[in-house]
Design a protein around this motif. Structure first.
Motif, PDB file in Angstrom:
ATOM      1  N   ASP A 202      12.674  -1.316   0.033  1.00  0.00           N
ATOM      2  CA  ASP A 202      11.409  -1.440  -0.306  1.00  0.00           C
ATOM      3  C   ASP A 202      10.363  -2.754   0.090  1.00  0.00           C
ATOM      4  OD1 ASP A 202      11.718   0.159  -2.809  1.00  0.00           O
ATOM      5  OD2 ASP A 202      13.069  -0.969  -3.795  1.00  0.00           O
TER       6      ASP A 202
ATOM      7  N   HIS B  16       8.898  -1.191   3.069  1.00  0.00           N
ATOM      8  CA  HIS B  16       7.898  -0.271   2.840  1.00  0.00           C
ATOM      9  C   HIS B  16       6.585  -1.355   2.444  1.00  0.00           C
ATOM     10  CE1 HIS B  16       6.285   2.612  -0.586  1.00  0.00           C
ATOM     11  NE2 HIS B  16       5.193   2.294   0.208  1.00  0.00           N
ATOM     12  N   TYR B  17       6.818  -2.462   1.514  1.00  0.00           N
ATOM     13  CA  TYR B  17       5.695  -2.950   0.917  1.00  0.00           C
ATOM     14  C   TYR B  17       4.997  -4.050   2.094  1.00  0.00           C
ATOM     15  CZ  TYR B  17       7.268  -1.424  -3.645  1.00  0.00           C
ATOM     16  OH  TYR B  17       7.929  -0.688  -4.716  1.00  0.00           O
TER      17      TYR B  17
ATOM     18  N   ILE C 295       7.370   0.814   8.114  1.00  0.00           N
ATOM     19  CA  ILE C 295       7.330   1.854   7.244  1.00  0.00           C
ATOM     20  C   ILE C 295       8.204   2.862   7.664  1.00  0.00           C
ATOM     21  CG2 ILE C 295       5.836   3.547   6.112  1.00  0.00           C
ATOM     22  CD1 ILE C 295       3.801   1.673   5.129  1.00  0.00           C
TER      23      ILE C 295
ATOM     24  N   ALA D 115      11.679   2.145   6.711  1.00  0.00           N
ATOM     25  CA  ALA D 115      11.764   2.556   5.213  1.00  0.00           C
ATOM     26  C   ALA D 115      11.978   3.950   5.144  1.00  0.00           C
ATOM     27  CB  ALA D 115      10.624   2.045   4.349  1.00  0.00           C
ATOM     28  N   LEU D 116      11.206   4.764   5.786  1.00  0.00           N
ATOM     29  CA  LEU D 116      11.464   6.137   5.689  1.00  0.00           C
ATOM     30  C   LEU D 116      12.612   6.606   6.253  1.00  0.00           C
ATOM     31  CD1 LEU D 116       7.876   7.822   6.655  1.00  0.00           C
ATOM     32  CD2 LEU D 116       9.116   7.822   4.347  1.00  0.00           C
TER      33      LEU D 116
ATOM     34  N   ILE E  62       6.417   6.496   0.049  1.00  0.00           N
ATOM     35  CA  ILE E  62       6.215   5.866   1.377  1.00  0.00           C
ATOM     36  C   ILE E  62       5.744   6.660   2.354  1.00  0.00           C
ATOM     37  CG2 ILE E  62       7.810   5.136   3.328  1.00  0.00           C
ATOM     38  CD1 ILE E  62      10.130   4.668   1.317  1.00  0.00           C
TER      39      ILE E  62
ATOM     40  N   ASN F 291       1.764   6.027   1.753  1.00  0.00           N
ATOM     41  CA  ASN F 291       1.294   4.787   2.231  1.00  0.00           C
ATOM     42  C   ASN F 291       1.340   4.748   3.805  1.00  0.00           C
ATOM     43  OD1 ASN F 291       0.499   3.299   0.130  1.00  0.00           O
ATOM     44  ND2 ASN F 291       2.587   3.014  -0.635  1.00  0.00           N
ATOM     45  N   ARG F 292       2.242   5.561   4.424  1.00  0.00           N
ATOM     46  CA  ARG F 292       2.361   5.667   5.823  1.00  0.00           C
ATOM     47  C   ARG F 292       0.970   6.394   6.470  1.00  0.00           C
ATOM     48  NH1 ARG F 292       3.603   9.207  10.195  1.00  0.00           N
ATOM     49  NH2 ARG F 292       4.681   7.868  11.840  1.00  0.00           N
TER      50      ARG F 292
END
Length: 299
Positions: free
Chosen positions: A39, A42-43, A61, A64-65, A74, A77-78
């Motif tokens: 998280d 991601h953020y 990101i 995060a993925l 995710i 947002n990517r």
């Protein structure tokens, strides 16, 4: 002692409040303690894109993925970061991936529409409208989708009217008016399209709506008078035509149209008084006669 979850919640609150520097510092501290916290990655990646560091945001990101490959948020947002970097084909693929994971993801349908509408061709606008309609079917109160769709329909409807596609323009403006009933410009354009389509009585309703929303909307007052006269309501046409003249006493079309209406009713003396327009007073600043002045908001 503050937990990772508590720190992450505080960082996200700061992020959403626009306190990017504080949020960035807290995300970084979380990642110092737990480098693979998905998280925070991601953020922080989203935040990096918001402050103009899109490429760095993509790196975060992607990490995060790798940890959460089936997280639709995710992927979406990517795709947003890719759109911000102008990589629209990759962004489109990202939105598709997010929506395959979560078909009822209204925000992703909306963001995908924003990316599609980046093109200037009519097909891109049509696709964007379809995507926004889908988003609103899922979440009718989604304001970004509503605002974008209203703007798109308004612009497309105007272009279609100008190119003679009256029926298609009418479809666009009816939908736009349903989505934005307090928009005087849309009500006015809808009135023009209804009039052009031969639906004169319906155009009267639209022009009245525009004038009720913005009482000094000269073109709406003038066109309302014309529409009333076209439906054989000559006496009723006088009130909006007089209103148009009050808004701009020297406006030629307003004065001429009122004079014609008066002569039709046999009131030649009143019509004659309009033959010599008063001199215009110099305006302290230029104005755009195509647009109404907006009413002041209540304090």
């Amino acid at each position: 002692m503050v937990t990772i979850l508590e720190a992450l919640t505080l960082a996200l609150d700061l992020h959403l409040a626009g306190r990017f520097g504080e949020a960035q510092e807290l995300y970084a501290r979380i990642l110092d303690a737990e480098p693979e916290q998905p998280d925070a990655l991601h953020y922080l990646g989203v935040l990096a894109g918001q402050i103009g560091r899109g490429e760095f945001g993509l790196t975060l990101i992607d990490k995060a993925l790798a940890l959460r490959p089936v997280e639709a948020d995710i992927h979406a947002n990517r795709a947003n970061l890719l759109r911000g970097l102008g990589r629209l084909d990759e962004a489109e693929a990202g939105y598709r991936h997010a929506l395959a994971l979560r078909p009822d993801f209204a925000e992703a349908w909306t963001d995908r529409a924003f990316a599609r509408h980046g093109g200037s061709d009519a097909a891109a606008a049509d696709m964007a409208a379809d995507l926004l309609e889908r988003a609103l079917r899922i979440e009718p109160g989604l304001e970004p989708a509503r605002e974008k769709l209203v703007k798109l329909l308004h612009g497309r409807g105007r272009l279609r009217l100008e190119s003679g596609q009256v029926t298609l323009a009418l479809t666009d403006l009816l939908r736009a008016a349903a989505l934005a009933p307090q928009d005087a410009d849309i009500a006015f354009l809808l009135g023009n399209i209804l009039f052009a389509a031969g639906l004169r009585a319906d155009s009267v309703i639209a022009f009245r709506n525009a004038l009720a929303l913005v009482p000094d909307f000269l073109s709406a007052a003038l066109n309302l008078g014309i529409a009333l006269a076209a439906t054989n309501r000559n006496i009723a046409a006088l009130a909006p035509l007089r209103q148009a003249v009050r808004i701009d006493p020297a406006h030629p079309a307003a004065r001429d149209t009122l004079a014609v209406a008066l002569r039709t009713l046999g009131r030649t003396d009143e019509a004659a008084a309009l033959d010599a327009p008063p001199a215009r007073k110099p305006s302290p600043k230029p104005s755009d006669p195509r647009r109404p002045r907006r009413p002041r908001r209540a304090p």
